[in-house]
Motif scaffolding. Structure first.
Motif, mmCIF file in Angstrom:
data_model
loop_
_atom_site.group_PDB
_atom_site.id
_atom_site.type_symbol
_atom_site.label_atom_id
_atom_site.label_comp_id
_atom_site.label_asym_id
_atom_site.label_seq_id
_atom_site.Cartn_x
_atom_site.Cartn_y
_atom_site.Cartn_z
ATOM 1 N N LEU A 6 0.822 -1.211 0.000
ATOM 2 C CA LEU A 6 0.000 0.000 0.000
ATOM 3 C C LEU A 6 0.856 1.261 0.000
ATOM 4 C CD1 LEU A 6 -2.851 -1.045 2.481
ATOM 5 C CD2 LEU A 6 -2.903 -1.013 -0.034
ATOM 6 N N VAL A 7 1.906 1.261 0.813
ATOM 7 C CA VAL A 7 2.804 2.427 0.844
ATOM 8 C C VAL A 7 3.502 2.590 -0.495
ATOM 9 C CG1 VAL A 7 4.903 3.356 1.882
ATOM 10 C CG2 VAL A 7 3.130 2.364 3.335
ATOM 11 N N SER A 8 3.893 1.470 -1.097
ATOM 12 C CA SER A 8 4.576 1.526 -2.389
ATOM 13 C C SER A 8 3.643 2.032 -3.485
ATOM 14 C CB SER A 8 5.111 0.139 -2.755
ATOM 15 O OG SER A 8 6.062 -0.303 -1.804
ATOM 16 N N GLU A 9 2.389 1.600 -3.444
ATOM 17 C CA GLU A 9 1.417 2.090 -4.426
ATOM 18 C C GLU A 9 1.241 3.600 -4.295
ATOM 19 O OE1 GLU A 9 -0.116 0.902 -6.896
ATOM 20 O OE2 GLU A 9 0.019 -1.272 -6.755
ATOM 21 N N ARG A 10 1.203 4.095 -3.071
ATOM 22 C CA ARG A 10 1.070 5.537 -2.857
ATOM 23 C C ARG A 10 2.309 6.275 -3.351
ATOM 24 N NH1 ARG A 10 0.547 7.392 3.240
ATOM 25 N NH2 ARG A 10 2.732 6.749 3.138
ATOM 26 N N GLU A 11 3.483 5.690 -3.111
ATOM 27 C CA GLU A 11 4.718 6.338 -3.545
ATOM 28 C C GLU A 11 4.828 6.346 -5.066
ATOM 29 O OE1 GLU A 11 9.532 6.091 -2.639
ATOM 30 O OE2 GLU A 11 8.073 5.040 -1.376
ATOM 31 N N LYS A 12 4.311 5.306 -5.718
ATOM 32 C CA LYS A 12 4.329 5.265 -7.177
ATOM 33 C C LYS A 12 3.517 6.401 -7.777
ATOM 34 C CE LYS A 12 3.302 1.599 -9.347
ATOM 35 N NZ LYS A 12 2.624 0.346 -9.707
ATOM 36 N N ARG A 13 2.427 6.782 -7.098
ATOM 37 C CA ARG A 13 1.549 7.820 -7.625
ATOM 38 C C ARG A 13 2.006 9.223 -7.255
ATOM 39 N NH1 ARG A 13 -2.213 3.856 -5.658
ATOM 40 N NH2 ARG A 13 -3.265 2.775 -7.372
ATOM 41 N N ALA A 14 3.003 9.334 -6.392
ATOM 42 C CA ALA A 14 3.485 10.653 -5.976
ATOM 43 C C ALA A 14 4.263 11.309 -7.114
ATOM 44 C CB ALA A 14 4.375 10.512 -4.742
ATOM 45 N N LEU A 15 4.338 12.626 -7.071
ATOM 46 C CA LEU A 15 5.099 13.358 -8.073
ATOM 47 C C LEU A 15 6.579 13.010 -7.946
ATOM 48 C CD1 LEU A 15 3.410 16.873 -7.865
ATOM 49 C CD2 LEU A 15 3.122 15.138 -9.663
ATOM 50 N N PRO A 16 7.267 12.783 -9.066
ATOM 51 C CA PRO A 16 8.681 12.412 -8.992
ATOM 52 C C PRO A 16 9.552 13.569 -8.512
ATOM 53 C CG PRO A 16 8.011 12.757 -11.277
ATOM 54 C CD PRO A 16 6.765 12.815 -10.454
ATOM 55 N N THR A 17 10.462 13.254 -7.624
ATOM 56 C CA THR A 17 11.441 14.214 -7.133
ATOM 57 C C THR A 17 12.811 13.552 -7.176
ATOM 58 O OG1 THR A 17 11.228 13.503 -4.831
ATOM 59 C CG2 THR A 17 9.729 15.234 -5.575
ATOM 60 N N ILE A 18 13.844 14.327 -6.897
ATOM 61 C CA ILE A 18 15.185 13.753 -6.875
ATOM 62 C C ILE A 18 15.282 12.642 -5.833
ATOM 63 C CG2 ILE A 18 17.626 14.241 -6.401
ATOM 64 C CD1 ILE A 18 17.191 17.031 -7.473
ATOM 65 N N THR A 19 14.562 12.808 -4.722
ATOM 66 C CA THR A 19 14.633 11.842 -3.624
ATOM 67 C C THR A 19 13.956 10.527 -3.951
ATOM 68 O OG1 THR A 19 14.657 13.668 -2.044
ATOM 69 C CG2 THR A 19 14.136 11.485 -1.179
ATOM 70 N N ASN A 20 12.782 10.583 -4.614
ATOM 71 C CA ASN A 20 11.997 9.358 -4.795
ATOM 72 C C ASN A 20 11.974 8.822 -6.220
ATOM 73 O OD1 ASN A 20 10.244 10.934 -6.299
ATOM 74 N ND2 ASN A 20 8.584 10.892 -4.815
ATOM 75 N N VAL A 21 12.649 9.472 -7.156
ATOM 76 C CA VAL A 21 12.513 9.064 -8.557
ATOM 77 C C VAL A 21 13.001 7.640 -8.794
ATOM 78 C CG1 VAL A 21 14.764 10.094 -9.173
ATOM 79 C CG2 VAL A 21 13.007 9.732 -10.933
ATOM 80 N N ALA A 22 14.122 7.257 -8.197
ATOM 81 C CA ALA A 22 14.646 5.903 -8.412
ATOM 82 C C ALA A 22 13.726 4.856 -7.795
ATOM 83 C CB ALA A 22 16.053 5.792 -7.830
ATOM 84 N N GLN A 23 13.238 5.118 -6.580
ATOM 85 C CA GLN A 23 12.332 4.172 -5.924
ATOM 86 C C GLN A 23 11.042 3.991 -6.714
ATOM 87 O OE1 GLN A 23 14.121 6.521 -4.491
ATOM 88 N NE2 GLN A 23 14.502 6.160 -2.310
ATOM 89 N N ARG A 24 10.502 5.086 -7.255
ATOM 90 C CA ARG A 24 9.263 5.010 -8.033
ATOM 91 C C ARG A 24 9.425 4.073 -9.229
ATOM 92 N NH1 ARG A 24 7.793 8.721 -10.803
ATOM 93 N NH2 ARG A 24 5.520 8.554 -10.779
ATOM 94 N N ILE A 25 10.558 4.181 -9.921
ATOM 95 C CA ILE A 25 10.795 3.329 -11.080
ATOM 96 C C ILE A 25 10.911 1.867 -10.666
ATOM 97 C CG2 ILE A 25 12.478 2.778 -12.874
ATOM 98 C CD1 ILE A 25 13.092 5.767 -13.056
ATOM 99 N N LEU A 26 11.634 1.597 -9.607
ATOM 100 C CA LEU A 26 11.834 0.217 -9.154
ATOM 101 C C LEU A 26 10.545 -0.388 -8.630
ATOM 102 C CD1 LEU A 26 15.282 0.643 -7.373
ATOM 103 C CD2 LEU A 26 14.836 -0.338 -9.631
ATOM 104 N N LEU A 27 9.770 0.388 -7.887
ATOM 105 C CA LEU A 27 8.499 -0.125 -7.357
ATOM 106 C C LEU A 27 7.511 -0.416 -8.485
ATOM 107 C CD1 LEU A 27 8.053 2.193 -4.240
ATOM 108 C CD2 LEU A 27 8.631 -0.233 -4.256
#
Length: 224
Positions: A28-49
């Motif tokens: 559930l947390v990963s699904e929420r992070e996938k939908r978040a706007l990409p930033t320098i901090t989360n861009v790599a995690q979003r792609i991997l998730l």
């Protein structure tokens, strides 16, 4: 008062349902992070998730919760072995499901460089720029293949050539990040196996109790 086999079974069962909660929370947390706007901090995690089977993980956790509820019926009916057998087969199903998820992620790590190259090519220039800033690199293999995105990190071709491509830092990050995920999945499988052994122990105990009760009834000791 519960006997020792049942107490061990209950402890393993709560570990099992806690593992299911962990899988559900992660999905559930990963699904929420996938939908978040990409930033320098989360861009790599979003792609991997985005490459992780999150929907399957949610289904797996639901199956684990159903298995836990079946186990409660087995506890509340101490003379019944049918619910206990059903619980055991469901534990096997959960273990195989989780193992499959972990193996699919692990197999992906064996082809990280190729997979990340395909992913890089599919991303927008904005995402590529964020990755360049995140890993302080330019382009994927190098600054020319594919061409780098001009941004604050890669100001021009000279700077881009000096920084090198993102393939190594991005792949290293992907491997370390996904290693944690599939290792956790294998840990959950280990908890499933422990519960399966405890289920077999309780089932054997109930068989023994039923056998001695049958012997007592035949010999007439049940009246005492």
């Amino acid at each position: 008062m519960p006997n020792k086999p049942m107490l061990v079974f209950l402890a393993a069962n709560f570990l099992f349902v806690a593992s299911g909660g962990l899988i559900l929370a992660f999905a559930l947390v990963s699904e929420r992070e996938k939908r978040a706007l990409p930033t320098i901090t989360n861009v790599a995690q979003r792609i991997l998730l985005g490459q992780c089977p999150l929907t399957s993980a949610i289904v797996n956790s639901i199956l684990m919760f159903i298995t836990f509820l079946i186990s409660l019926l087995a506890v509340l009916l101490p003379n019944n072995r049918g619910w206990l057998r059903a619980h055991g087969w469901l534990v096997v199903s959960c273990a195989c499901f989780t193992l499959g998820l972990g193996l699919s992620i692990w197999f992906g790590t064996l082809q990280t460089r190729r997979a990340m190259g395909e992913t890089w090519a599919e991303e927008t220039s904005i995402t590529q720029s964020l990755l360049q800033q995140r890993f302080n690199c330019c382009g994927y293999t190098n600054s020319t293949t594919p061409p780098f995105v001009q941004d604050a990190t890669c100001i021009d071709s000279v700077v881009a050539a000096q920084k090198g491509g993102c393939v190594t830092p991005f792949s290293d990050f992907a491997n370390s990040y996904l290693d944690i995920i599939f290792t956790t999945a294998f840990g959950v499988v280990a908890a499933d196996i422990i519960l399966l052994l405890c289920t077999a122990m309780v089932l054997k105990h109930r068989q023994e109790v039923e056998r001695f009760r049958y012997i007592d009834e035949k010999t007439g000791f049940s009246a005492f």
